[in-house]
Design a protein around this motif. Structure first.
Motif, PDB file in Angstrom:
ATOM      1  N   UNK A   1       0.860  -1.180   0.000  1.00 17.78           N
ATOM      2  CA  UNK A   1       0.000   0.000   0.000  1.00 17.78           C
ATOM      3  C   UNK A   1       0.896   1.230   0.000  1.00 17.78           C
ATOM      4  N   UNK A   2       0.720   2.064  -1.014  1.00 17.15           N
ATOM      5  CA  UNK A   2       1.467   3.313  -1.115  1.00 17.15           C
ATOM      6  C   UNK A   2       0.559   4.419  -0.617  1.00 17.15           C
ATOM      7  N   UNK A   3       0.854   4.922   0.575  1.00 17.90           N
ATOM      8  CA  UNK A   3       0.068   6.005   1.153  1.00 17.90           C
ATOM      9  C   UNK A   3       0.749   7.325   0.844  1.00 17.90           C
ATOM     10  N   UNK A   4       0.020   8.219   0.196  1.00 18.17           N
ATOM     11  CA  UNK A   4       0.538   9.545  -0.113  1.00 18.17           C
ATOM     12  C   UNK A   4      -0.630  10.408  -0.537  1.00 18.17           C
ATOM     13  N   UNK A   5      -0.350  11.690  -0.774  1.00 18.57           N
ATOM     14  CA  UNK A   5      -1.388  12.572  -1.283  1.00 18.57           C
ATOM     15  C   UNK A   5      -1.353  12.663  -2.804  1.00 18.57           C
ATOM     16  N   UNK A   6      -0.532  11.813  -3.438  1.00 24.30           N
ATOM     17  CA  UNK A   6      -0.374  11.901  -4.881  1.00 24.30           C
ATOM     18  C   UNK A   6      -1.269  10.912  -5.623  1.00 24.30           C
ATOM     19  N   UNK A   7      -1.947  10.012  -4.904  1.00 22.17           N
ATOM     20  CA  UNK A   7      -2.882   9.096  -5.552  1.00 22.17           C
ATOM     21  C   UNK A   7      -2.218   8.244  -6.616  1.00 22.17           C
ATOM     22  N   UNK A   8      -2.914   8.078  -7.748  1.00 25.53           N
ATOM     23  CA  UNK A   8      -2.409   7.226  -8.820  1.00 25.53           C
ATOM     24  C   UNK A   8      -1.222   7.840  -9.548  1.00 25.53           C
ATOM     25  N   UNK A   9      -0.923   9.121  -9.295  1.00 26.25           N
ATOM     26  CA  UNK A   9       0.260   9.726  -9.924  1.00 26.25           C
ATOM     27  C   UNK A   9       1.532   9.021  -9.476  1.00 26.25           C
ATOM     28  N   UNK A  10       1.496   8.442  -8.272  1.00 22.01           N
ATOM     29  CA  UNK A  10       2.644   7.669  -7.807  1.00 22.01           C
ATOM     30  C   UNK A  10       2.910   6.512  -8.767  1.00 22.01           C
ATOM     31  N   UNK A  11       1.832   5.876  -9.264  1.00 24.33           N
ATOM     32  CA  UNK A  11       1.993   4.739 -10.168  1.00 24.33           C
ATOM     33  C   UNK A  11       2.400   5.186 -11.563  1.00 24.33           C
ATOM     34  N   UNK A  12       1.729   6.205 -12.087  1.00 25.13           N
ATOM     35  CA  UNK A  12       1.974   6.590 -13.473  1.00 25.13           C
ATOM     36  C   UNK A  12       3.262   7.378 -13.650  1.00 25.13           C
ATOM     37  N   UNK A  13       3.672   8.143 -12.649  1.00 25.38           N
ATOM     38  CA  UNK A  13       4.831   9.019 -12.800  1.00 25.38           C
ATOM     39  C   UNK A  13       6.111   8.474 -12.192  1.00 25.38           C
ATOM     40  N   UNK A  14       6.010   7.412 -11.418  1.00 26.81           N
ATOM     41  CA  UNK A  14       7.221   6.830 -10.853  1.00 26.81           C
ATOM     42  C   UNK A  14       8.011   6.109 -11.932  1.00 26.81           C
ATOM     43  N   UNK A  15       9.300   6.039 -11.730  1.00 28.12           N
ATOM     44  CA  UNK A  15      10.164   5.383 -12.699  1.00 28.12           C
ATOM     45  C   UNK A  15       9.932   3.877 -12.703  1.00 28.12           C
ATOM     46  N   UNK A  16       9.756   3.271 -11.524  1.00 26.31           N
ATOM     47  CA  UNK A  16       9.503   1.833 -11.465  1.00 26.31           C
ATOM     48  C   UNK A  16       8.939   1.455 -10.105  1.00 26.31           C
ATOM     49  N   UNK A  17       8.185   0.359 -10.082  1.00 26.21           N
ATOM     50  CA  UNK A  17       7.657  -0.228  -8.848  1.00 26.21           C
ATOM     51  C   UNK A  17       7.728  -1.736  -8.996  1.00 26.21           C
TER      52      UNK A  17
ATOM     53  N   UNK B   1      -3.238   5.906 -13.877  1.00 28.45           N
ATOM     54  CA  UNK B   1      -2.781   7.254 -14.168  1.00 28.45           C
ATOM     55  C   UNK B   1      -2.140   7.386 -15.530  1.00 28.45           C
ATOM     56  N   UNK B   2      -1.760   6.273 -16.124  1.00 22.41           N
ATOM     57  CA  UNK B   2      -1.124   6.281 -17.440  1.00 22.41           C
ATOM     58  C   UNK B   2      -2.130   6.224 -18.585  1.00 22.41           C
ATOM     59  N   UNK B   3      -3.354   5.806 -18.286  1.00 19.82           N
ATOM     60  CA  UNK B   3      -4.319   5.540 -19.352  1.00 19.82           C
ATOM     61  C   UNK B   3      -4.195   4.106 -19.840  1.00 19.82           C
ATOM     62  N   UNK B   4      -5.169   3.664 -20.606  1.00 23.47           N
ATOM     63  CA  UNK B   4      -5.203   2.286 -21.112  1.00 23.47           C
ATOM     64  C   UNK B   4      -5.163   2.279 -22.631  1.00 23.47           C
ATOM     65  N   UNK B   5      -4.590   1.202 -23.213  1.00 18.30           N
ATOM     66  CA  UNK B   5      -4.575   1.101 -24.685  1.00 18.30           C
ATOM     67  C   UNK B   5      -5.993   1.019 -25.241  1.00 18.30           C
ATOM     68  N   UNK B   6      -6.204   1.648 -26.373  1.00 16.83           N
ATOM     69  CA  UNK B   6      -7.514   1.599 -27.013  1.00 16.83           C
ATOM     70  C   UNK B   6      -7.330   1.534 -28.525  1.00 16.83           C
TER      71      UNK B   6
END
Length: 464
Positions: free
Chosen positions: A224-240, A324-329
C-alpha cells in the motif's frame, strides 16, 4: 435513408481472477502483520511548477510542461522584488531531518555583459522558516543562460498534514553590467528546458507490506502506497517492483484504492507447499536516476496444492479504472450500404478495443452486476441484477446471464434512448460516445454484442 447501427464492443481486456475455494482447506494461512517498511524521509527534487504568484512544488518531472514560465526583471532593482512563490500542495506527516536543501534556479541575462544580484531564497517548513542569500562567488550572473544556486540549511522539525512547505525567491538588488539595450534578467522554470527545482529531504509517502493473502498454492503480495499523490505515484514513478525471496515477480499487478493510498498486488506461484518463511521486498523509484526506496518483511505462510486459482488476483474491492497512465484503445469502424425496399440502408459497426487497467475494471464489473454488498462506483451500481442470481454474481467467472444483462441494460437500462450505453462509455470508459459513434437518435436500431472468446473466467483474456 434508413439507417441502422450495430456496434460490437470489442475490448481486449487483461483481467485477473480467482476461483472461489470449494472448502476451507484450500485457503492457506500467513502469520504476520501489515508492516510499514518505508520511508521516514526521502531525498527528492521538487520541481517548480505554475505561475510566479501561486506556483506549486512537484516531485514528478512529468509535471513539467512544454512552455517555460518566466519572471523578468528589466530594470535595475533597488528595493525587494519577489521572483516567485511555490508551495507543496499536500504535506505527508513525519519528521524533516536536519539537512541542506539546494535550490537550482535557471536564469538568462540578455543585452548586458551580466547582472550583479543580491537575492534570498526562503523556505518555510511548518512553523519554521530558513533562508539563504546569494553566494558570494555566485552573485554575478554572466550573459546567457545559467543556474543560480542556494544552499539552505534546515533544522530537524516535525510536520503534520496541515503544515506548509513554501519556497519564496526574492531579489533585493539587481545591477546590470554594460547594458547594450533593453537589458533584462529572466528567471525560468516549469519546463524540461528550464527544470528549476529544489532538492531536499522530507517525508512524501509510506510503503506498507500487507499480510499476504493465500488461496490454494497461490500467494498474493501487496504493498500500500500512502501519499497525497494518488495514482500519480503509479503513473509518474520510474519503477515499482516486488521481490519474493530475492526473485522479481513478473506479470501486471492489480491496483485498487485503499483509503488515501493505492494498493498494488502481485501473484506469486512458486510456493513450496505447506508451511514456509518467505521474504518480500518492495522497490520504488520515484525519479529517473533517483534513489531506490525499498523495504522488506518476512512472512510465515502455509499453502496447499490446489487447482482452485487461475494464476492471477481477484480483488474483493473495485479495481482502479486507471493507474494514471491511461489504457490502450483501438477503434475500428466498418460501413455497409445495402438496398432496402427501394431505399438504401447504411449499417455501421464499431469495434472498441480496450486493454490495461480500464479493461480489467470492465470485466470485474461484469461479474458484479446487481451487487448490493460491495461499495461500487456509480457507473457499476447503475446496472440492476435482472436475471443474474446470487450464485452467478461474484463467482469469478462471467456467466451467460451476466453477458445478457450487460447487453440488455446497455440499451434499456436507463430512461434515455441509449440506455446505459452513453453513460457507461462516458463515465465508465472515459469516451465521448457521440463523437466516437455518432448520435444515438440518428439510428433506426442499435445492438451490442459481447463475446468472451471462449474464456469464461475473469482472467487476462480478450473480450469482444
Amino acid at each position: 435513408m434508413l439507417m441502422s447501427w450495430r456496434p460490437l464492443l470489442f475490448a481486449s481486456i487483461f483481467l485477473v481472477a480467482l476461483l472461489a475455494p470449494m472448502n476451507a482447506s484450500l485457503v492457506g494461512q500467513a502469520e504476520a502483520e501489515d508492516t510499514i517498511v518505508c520511508c521516514d524521509s526521502i531525498s527528492q527534487n521538487l520541481y517548480l511548477i505554475g505561475s510566479d504568484s501561486s506556483g506549486s512544488l512537484s516531485p514528478f518531472a512529468q509535471d513539467l510542461g512544454e512552455t517555460t514560465i518566466t519572471k523578468t526583471i528589466a530594470n535595475a532593482v533597488a528595493s525587494e522584488e519577489t521572483v516567485g512563490t511555490w508551495s507543496l500542495p499536500e504535506v505527508w506527516p513525519g519528521t524533516v531531518p536536519a539537512s541542506t536543501w539546494s535550490l537550482s534556479m535557471v536564469y538568462e541575462v540578455t543585452d548586458a555583459a551580466g547582472a550583479q544580484i543580491n537575492a534570498t531564497a526562503s523556505l518555510q517548513i511548518g512553523s519554521q522558516t530558513y533562508s539563504a542569500t546569494t553566494p558570494a562567488g555566485n552573485s554575478f550572473l554572466a550573459q546567457g543562460t545559467g543556474t543560480l544556486t542556494f544552499d539552505i540549511d534546515v533544522e530537524a522539525t516535525t510536520i503534520s498534514s496541515s503544515s506548509n512547505v513554501v519556497l519564496t525567491l526574492t531579489a533585493q538588488t539587481v545591477v546590470f553590467s554594460l547594458p547594450t539595450g533593453d537589458a533584462k534578467l529572466e528567471f525560468q522554470w516549469g519546463s524540461e528546458d528550464a527544470d528549476s527545482h529544489i532538492e531536499g529531504e522530507m517525508p512524501l509517502l509510506s510503503l506498507t507490506l500487507q499480510d499476504p493473502e493465500i488461496e490454494g498454492s497461490e500467494v498474493y503480495f501487496s504493498v500500500v502506497i500512502d501519499s497525497y499523490w494518488g495514482t500519480k505515484i503509479l503513473s509518474n514513478s520510474e519503477s515499482l517492483n516486488m521481490r519474493v525471496n530475492g526473485n522479481l515477480l513478473s506479470g501486471d499487478p492489480i491496483e485498487t484504492s485503499q483509503g488515501d493510498g493505492v494498493r498494488v498486488t502481485w501473484t506469486w506461484l512458486e510456493a513450496a507447499g505447506g508451511e514456509e518463511t518467505v521474504d518480500a521486498q518492495v522497490e520504488l523509484v520515484l525519479q529517473a536516476g533517483g534513489a531506490t526506496l525499498s523495504g522488506s518483511a518476512s512472512f510465515v505462510i502455509e499453502t496447499f496444492d490446489s487447482d482452485s486459482g487461475t494464476g492471477t488476483y481477484y480483488p474483493p474491492d473495485e479495481p482502479l479504472q486507471t493507474n494514471g497512465d491511461g489504457s490502450p484503445i483501438e477503434v475500428v469502424g466498418t460501413f455497409e450500404i445495402s438496398p432496402d425496399e427501394g431505399a438504401l440502408r447504411l449499417t455501421r459497426e464499431t469495434s472498441i478495443t480496450l486493454g490495461g487497467e480500464m479493461a480489467f475494471w470492465m470485466r470485474w464489473g461484469l461479474d458484479h452486476i446487481g451487487d448490493d454488498v460491495n461499495d461500487l462506483s456509480p457507473v457499476l451500481k447503475s446496472f440492476q441484477e435482472g436475471s443474474v442470481t446470487e450464485d452467478e454474481r461474484v463467482s469469478r467467472s462471467i456467466e451467460p446471464n451476466e453477458i445478457n444483462e450487460f447487453e440488455r441494460q446497455m440499451l434499456t437500462g436507463a430512461s434515455t434512448s441509449s440506455g446505459l450505453c452513453a453513460y457507461y462509455l462516458s463515465v465508465g470508459l472515459g469516451l465521448d460516445g457521440e463523437e466516437l459513434l455518432g448520435s444515438f437518435r440518428n439510428f433506426e436500431t442499435i445492438s451490442i454484442d459481447l463475446d468472451l472468446n471462449g474464456q469464461q473466467d475473469v482472467v487476462n483474456h480478450p473480450v469482444t
